[in-house]
Design a protein around this motif. Structure first.
Motif, mmCIF file in Angstrom:
data_model
loop_
_atom_site.group_PDB
_atom_site.id
_atom_site.type_symbol
_atom_site.label_atom_id
_atom_site.label_comp_id
_atom_site.label_asym_id
_atom_site.label_seq_id
_atom_site.Cartn_x
_atom_site.Cartn_y
_atom_site.Cartn_z
ATOM 1 N N LEU A 11 0.858 -1.175 0.000
ATOM 2 C CA LEU A 11 0.000 0.000 0.000
ATOM 3 C C LEU A 11 0.894 1.224 0.000
ATOM 4 O O LEU A 11 1.705 1.408 0.910
ATOM 5 C CB LEU A 11 -0.907 0.010 1.229
ATOM 6 N N ILE A 12 0.741 2.040 -1.039
ATOM 7 C CA ILE A 12 1.557 3.232 -1.200
ATOM 8 C C ILE A 12 0.652 4.446 -1.043
ATOM 9 O O ILE A 12 -0.378 4.554 -1.739
ATOM 10 C CB ILE A 12 2.236 3.236 -2.584
ATOM 11 N N PRO A 13 0.976 5.367 -0.135
ATOM 12 C CA PRO A 13 0.134 6.551 0.055
ATOM 13 C C PRO A 13 -0.086 7.288 -1.271
ATOM 14 O O PRO A 13 0.851 7.495 -2.042
ATOM 15 C CB PRO A 13 0.936 7.412 1.036
ATOM 16 N N ASN A 21 -7.011 8.997 -11.624
ATOM 17 C CA ASN A 21 -7.060 7.538 -11.776
ATOM 18 C C ASN A 21 -7.995 6.906 -10.749
ATOM 19 O O ASN A 21 -8.784 6.020 -11.093
ATOM 20 C CB ASN A 21 -5.667 6.929 -11.636
ATOM 21 N N ILE A 22 -7.919 7.355 -9.514
ATOM 22 C CA ILE A 22 -8.759 6.782 -8.463
ATOM 23 C C ILE A 22 -10.239 7.028 -8.757
ATOM 24 O O ILE A 22 -11.066 6.123 -8.620
ATOM 25 C CB ILE A 22 -8.333 7.326 -7.086
ATOM 26 N N TYR A 23 -10.551 8.233 -9.181
ATOM 27 C CA TYR A 23 -11.931 8.534 -9.569
ATOM 28 C C TYR A 23 -12.369 7.638 -10.731
ATOM 29 O O TYR A 23 -13.454 7.037 -10.694
ATOM 30 C CB TYR A 23 -12.071 10.012 -9.942
ATOM 31 N N ASN A 24 -11.535 7.540 -11.760
ATOM 32 C CA ASN A 24 -11.884 6.724 -12.928
ATOM 33 C C ASN A 24 -12.051 5.256 -12.564
ATOM 34 O O ASN A 24 -12.971 4.591 -13.059
ATOM 35 C CB ASN A 24 -10.829 6.875 -14.024
ATOM 36 N N PRO A 83 -0.088 -0.684 -9.980
ATOM 37 C CA PRO A 83 -1.344 -0.413 -9.270
ATOM 38 C C PRO A 83 -2.434 -1.397 -9.678
ATOM 39 O O PRO A 83 -2.609 -1.670 -10.873
ATOM 40 C CB PRO A 83 -1.725 0.999 -9.708
ATOM 41 N N VAL A 84 -3.137 -1.928 -8.679
ATOM 42 C CA VAL A 84 -4.248 -2.841 -8.941
ATOM 43 C C VAL A 84 -5.547 -2.350 -8.319
ATOM 44 O O VAL A 84 -6.612 -2.902 -8.581
ATOM 45 C CB VAL A 84 -3.941 -4.284 -8.474
ATOM 46 N N ASN A 106 -8.979 -1.664 -9.830
ATOM 47 C CA ASN A 106 -8.975 -0.841 -11.036
ATOM 48 C C ASN A 106 -9.444 -1.591 -12.281
ATOM 49 O O ASN A 106 -9.685 -0.972 -13.315
ATOM 50 C CB ASN A 106 -7.603 -0.202 -11.272
ATOM 51 N N SER A 107 -9.577 -2.921 -12.208
ATOM 52 C CA SER A 107 -10.085 -3.693 -13.347
ATOM 53 C C SER A 107 -10.572 -5.053 -12.864
ATOM 54 O O SER A 107 -10.157 -5.525 -11.799
ATOM 55 C CB SER A 107 -8.997 -3.887 -14.413
#
Length: 191
Positions: A11-13, A21-24, A83-84, A106-107
């Motif tokens: 986990l990376i801050p 990206n987080i919103y998408n 990132p996953v 993310n997918s």
């Protein structure tokens, strides 16, 4: 920058450059159908970026800067440096010692591989040891059975307690009904 290590993830801050990206991933990816929007979740419409990052209840700047760790923080879930997904905690609206976790991948390709479960276990341990959070909650839709199973694997169990047992009274009008309306969410707790 505090990296939290799980068995198969790190986990990376997050930083402000991760916001889009987080919103998408949440609202415009193939995993969105599992928690938001039509046809299955009309009670949880797709949020606009303004709603998602809103002051007073949205993913405010401190989730991305680390300025208020007692109130909340977000993390990229990574596997092999890639990132996953995303996981976060919030405490600003809850009783002392309580944090609410939220997570999404993310997918679809990153679902069902144990990344989310490992992320929840790692973050939960960090919150207990570092921030003194003795009680952790999650509130997925009752319709999202895959999420509930994953959260159970991480140590969360369905609770019959009312959300008022965990939430500061002044926040009940805003957050008491959860994202899915009265009776639409499952309250899962880890103590």
């Amino acid at each position: 920058m505090q990296i939290i290590r799980g068995n198969i993830i790190e986990l990376i801050p997050v930083t402000p450059r991760d916001k889009q990206n987080i919103y998408n991933w949440c609202f415009h990816s193939e995993t969105t159908k599992s928690h938001s929007g039509l046809p299955d979740y009309p009670e949880a419409p797709i949020a606009s970026p303004e709603e998602f990052f809103a002051k007073k209840g949205g993913y405010e700047d401190y989730y991305f800067t680390g300025e208020r760790p007692q109130d909340g923080r977000g993390y990229l879930i990574t596997n092999g440096g890639e990132p996953v997904g995303f996981v976060s905690y919030a405490s600003f609206h809850l009783n002392q010692g309580v944090a609410e976790l939220d997570i999404w991948m993310n997918s679809e390709a990153n679902c069902g591989k144990g990344f989310g479960t490992d992320a929840l276990v790692a973050l939960s341990e960090y919150l207990r040891q570092t921030l003194g959070k003795h009680t952790l909650i999650m509130r997925p839709s009752t319709k999202n059975e895959r999420a509930v199973r994953s959260y159970n694997k991480a140590g969360f169990t369905v609770s019959d307690e009312p959300i008022a047992a965990f939430m500061q009274p002044e926040y009940l009008p805003l957050f008491g009904n959860g994202d899915y309306g009265p009776g639409g969410d499952a309250l899962l707790v880890m103590k």
